[in-house]
Design an enzyme around this catalytic site. Structure first.
Site, PDB file in Angstrom:
ATOM      1  N   GLU A 435       0.824  -1.226   0.000  1.00  0.00           N
ATOM      2  CA  GLU A 435       0.000   0.000   0.000  1.00  0.00           C
ATOM      3  C   GLU A 435       0.849   1.264   0.000  1.00  0.00           C
ATOM      4  O   GLU A 435       0.481   2.281   0.587  1.00  0.00           O
ATOM      5  CB  GLU A 435      -0.983   0.004   1.183  1.00  0.00           C
ATOM      6  CG  GLU A 435      -1.942  -1.157   1.211  1.00  0.00           C
ATOM      7  CD  GLU A 435      -2.714  -1.355  -0.082  1.00  0.00           C
ATOM      8  OE1 GLU A 435      -2.869  -0.388  -0.849  1.00  0.00           O
ATOM      9  OE2 GLU A 435      -3.167  -2.483  -0.343  1.00  0.00           O
ATOM     10  N   GLY A 436       1.975   1.206  -0.676  1.00  0.00           N
ATOM     11  CA  GLY A 436       2.909   2.326  -0.708  1.00  0.00           C
ATOM     12  C   GLY A 436       3.927   2.161   0.390  1.00  0.00           C
ATOM     13  O   GLY A 436       3.589   2.203   1.579  1.00  0.00           O
TER      14      GLY A 436
END
Length: 594
Positions: A435-436
């Protein structure tokens, strides 16, 4: 050992630290009150303890499996998911129009902490559905909501985020999956995607994929990405399922941890899809999902830390070795060794701080949507935006740190798989990556979130911390107050320095070089602020004879532990903020290779 949901801590954090009273006061959640919150948390905790936690070990050992173009969930997971869906757990914060319960997002996050703690690999499945629900609620058409949203909210179907490709990881602008118009309003998707969490499984009849791809005439780079919905099976007019769509898994990854979460390689071979939102606005639409998922991953970090802490505490109370310096007992529990108790105290304090940061971000998200005035909504949106990268990155770093300390408390037995401590360490390690990555969160914080409102959100946060500092001075004296004051000053200095640097077009490297240290500094100090608010709330309850005095005193003591072990070291964080891009530029391959 068995998992025990920290329901009392969760309720206290929501009501006394994160500020759920402000959410209730908006009137946007007429079915919400403290009793409802307590009932939801108790029920979530019970389900997590009794159904999900017992599957955690077997899920790690057996994992999900792939064969003949299909993925089978780990033993017991499909049945557990069906129970989860039947309990309505995917619809806590969804709109009543879609079949949800329209409860605050912050309460949903608190309930899901118990899910992630009990079984992190399981929790990823509904977590991605929640992100899909949020995206469709915000940018989906009425037809798409009627066709897909209600089934996602009910949990009958699950959702998947489909972003990454072999040549396009964090740089989504490089993706090459195509979406070609079919002439009937639908599109044909062609391409391969990797790292697709719960992209295929046998726990539900259908899976809804939200896929990033390029239209034929799309501009290059991130401005040419659109968002598409591809259903595993065609959905007929009456809502029943039809033919299988032309996408399939071609394998599952063999990973360090979260073995029971199928991480799929997916192939799209002319798969039928429909556009979600506007053409070439897919990245903006996907960030609706991404921001929801990033906050949820922060809660994952808290959950896995809580599970590792409970495991380590139980071991420390059971394992006997050496003499207690406090009681004189020989062959005493290792809990009575000061260094072990120090580690456990720091673990507990950091978990409590991270939990409060995440739930406060959820409260900010609720108020950003439902506060009474435009000015208030802007204020809380600024707080939500500022806190989201901190909640994701700082909390997941704490998840890894606490899980590592859990292994340390077990000593040599922690390095042996049979004790279970190693699994939490392995599982926790993915959260700072997906998610980053946490580096990207830091870049987002200093590159966008810090200055998007001229720094007003950060300055408002600092002002709130200073207000708490005044009250804290009435509760403590000496080091506990001085350390918080010094920490606030460090954040303020770093914030003003970064805002000045961002105004200089030649200082981009200095800003990015400072990003990681600044995020950790702000996380450390925001976490201290949360525990300070908790200490003040606990003292008020003690004075009113409202609650368990031993437990409430623990809240005061946790702040002191945190102040000594975290706030007492912020100077090193501040020094790292100013290290400068030129120093990193000099660290060439020749310098680093030795």
């Amino acid at each position: 050992m068995t998992y025990r949901a920290p329901v009392r801590d969760l309720a206290f954090t929501l009501e006394s630290v994160a500020g759920m009273a402000d959410v209730a006061a908006t009137g946007a959640f007429p079915d919400y009150d403290a009793d409802v919150a307590g009932a939801v948390l108790e029920a979530a905790g019970q389900f997590s303890e009794e159904v999900l936690a017992p599957l955690n070990r077997i899920g790690d050992q057996k994992g999900s499996t792939y064969a003949n173009g299909a993925v089978t969930a780990a033993p017991g997971f499909a049945d557990a998911y069906r129970q989860f869906a039947a309990g309505g757990w995917t619809g806590l914060s969804a709109s009543t129009e879609a079949g949800g319960q329209a409860l605050p997002k912050a309460l949903e996050l608190a309930a899901y902490e118990t899910v992630h703690a009990a079984n992190m690999a399981f929790g990823l499945c509904p977590m991605l559905s929640l992100a899909s629900i949020e995206a469709l609620e915000q940018v989906g058409t009425e037809e798409q909501k009627a066709k897909y949203l209600t089934k996602l909210v009910s949990g009958e179907w699950t959702g998947a985020m489909v972003l990454t490709e072999p040549g396009a990881g964090s740089d989504l602008g490089s993706l090459i999956t195509t979406a070609t118009p079919n002439g009937d309003g639908t599109y044909a998707l062609n391409g391969q995607k990797i790292y697709i969490t719960w992209g295929d499984h046998d726990a539900t009849d259908n899976i809804v994929h939200l896929v990033l791809a390029r239209l034929p005439d799309a501009p290059k780079g991130p401005k040419g990405i659109s968002l598409f919905l591809a259903s595993k099976f065609a959905v007929k007019e009456d809502g029943t399922l039809g033919d299988r769509n032309a996408f399939r898994p071609v394998g599952v990854e063999h990973k360090l941890g979260i073995h029971a979460s199928p991480t799929c390689v997916m192939s799209y071979e002319g798969a039928t899809a429909e556009l979600v939102g506007q053409p070439n606005q897919g990245l903006a639409h996907m960030f609706v999902m991404m921001n929801a998922a990033r906050l949820a991953v922060g809660v994952e970090g808290v959950g896995i830390a809580e599970r590792a802490y409970q495991h380590a505490l139980a071991y420390a109370l059971d394992r006997r070795q050496g003499r207690s310096v406090w009681t004189g007992e020989t062959n005493a529990p290792i809990f009575d060794h000061p260094d072990v108790r120090r580690m456990l105290s720091v673990m507990k304090a950091k978990i409590s701080a991270a939990r409060a940061v995440c739930l406060s971000t959820g409260v900010a998200a609720d108020l950003a949507r439902h506060a009474g005035t435009d000015e208030e909504r802007r204020h809380w949106k600024g707080r939500e935006d500022l806190f989201t990268p901190i909640a994701k990155a700082w909390s997941t770093d704490i998840g890894c740190e606490v899980a590592s300390m859990g292994v340390q408390i077990h000593g040599g037995m922690g390095f042996i798989e049979e004790t279970g401590a190693a699994q939490y360490y392995r599982d926790a390690r993915i959260a700072p990556i997906y998610e980053g990555t946490n580096g990207i969160q830091a870049m987002d914080l200093v590159g966008r979130k810090l200055s998007m409102d001229g720094g007003d959100a950060a300055k408002a946060l600092i002002a709130d911390m200073k207000a708490t500092l005044v009250d804290l001075g009435k509760l403590y004296s000496g080091k506990p107050v001085e350390r918080f004051a010094t920490a606030i000053e460090a954040v303020e200095d770093a914030t003003l320095w970064l805002l000045d640097q961002k105004a200089d077009p030649n200082a981009a490297a200095d800003v990015l070089a400072a990003a990681d240290a600044y995020l950790k500094l702000l996380g450390d100090v925001a976490g201290g602020w949360m525990l300070a608010k908790g200490a003040l709330a606990a003292k008020a309850k003690l004075d009113a004879n409202d609650g368990d005095p031993v437990w409430l005193q623990g809240k005061l003591d946790l702040y002191e532990v945190y102040a000594a072990n975290v706030l007492g070291h912020v100077s090193s964080r501040l020094a790292a903020v100013g290290q400068g891009g030129d120093l990193l530029r000099r660290m060439t391959v020749d310098a680093l290779a030795g």
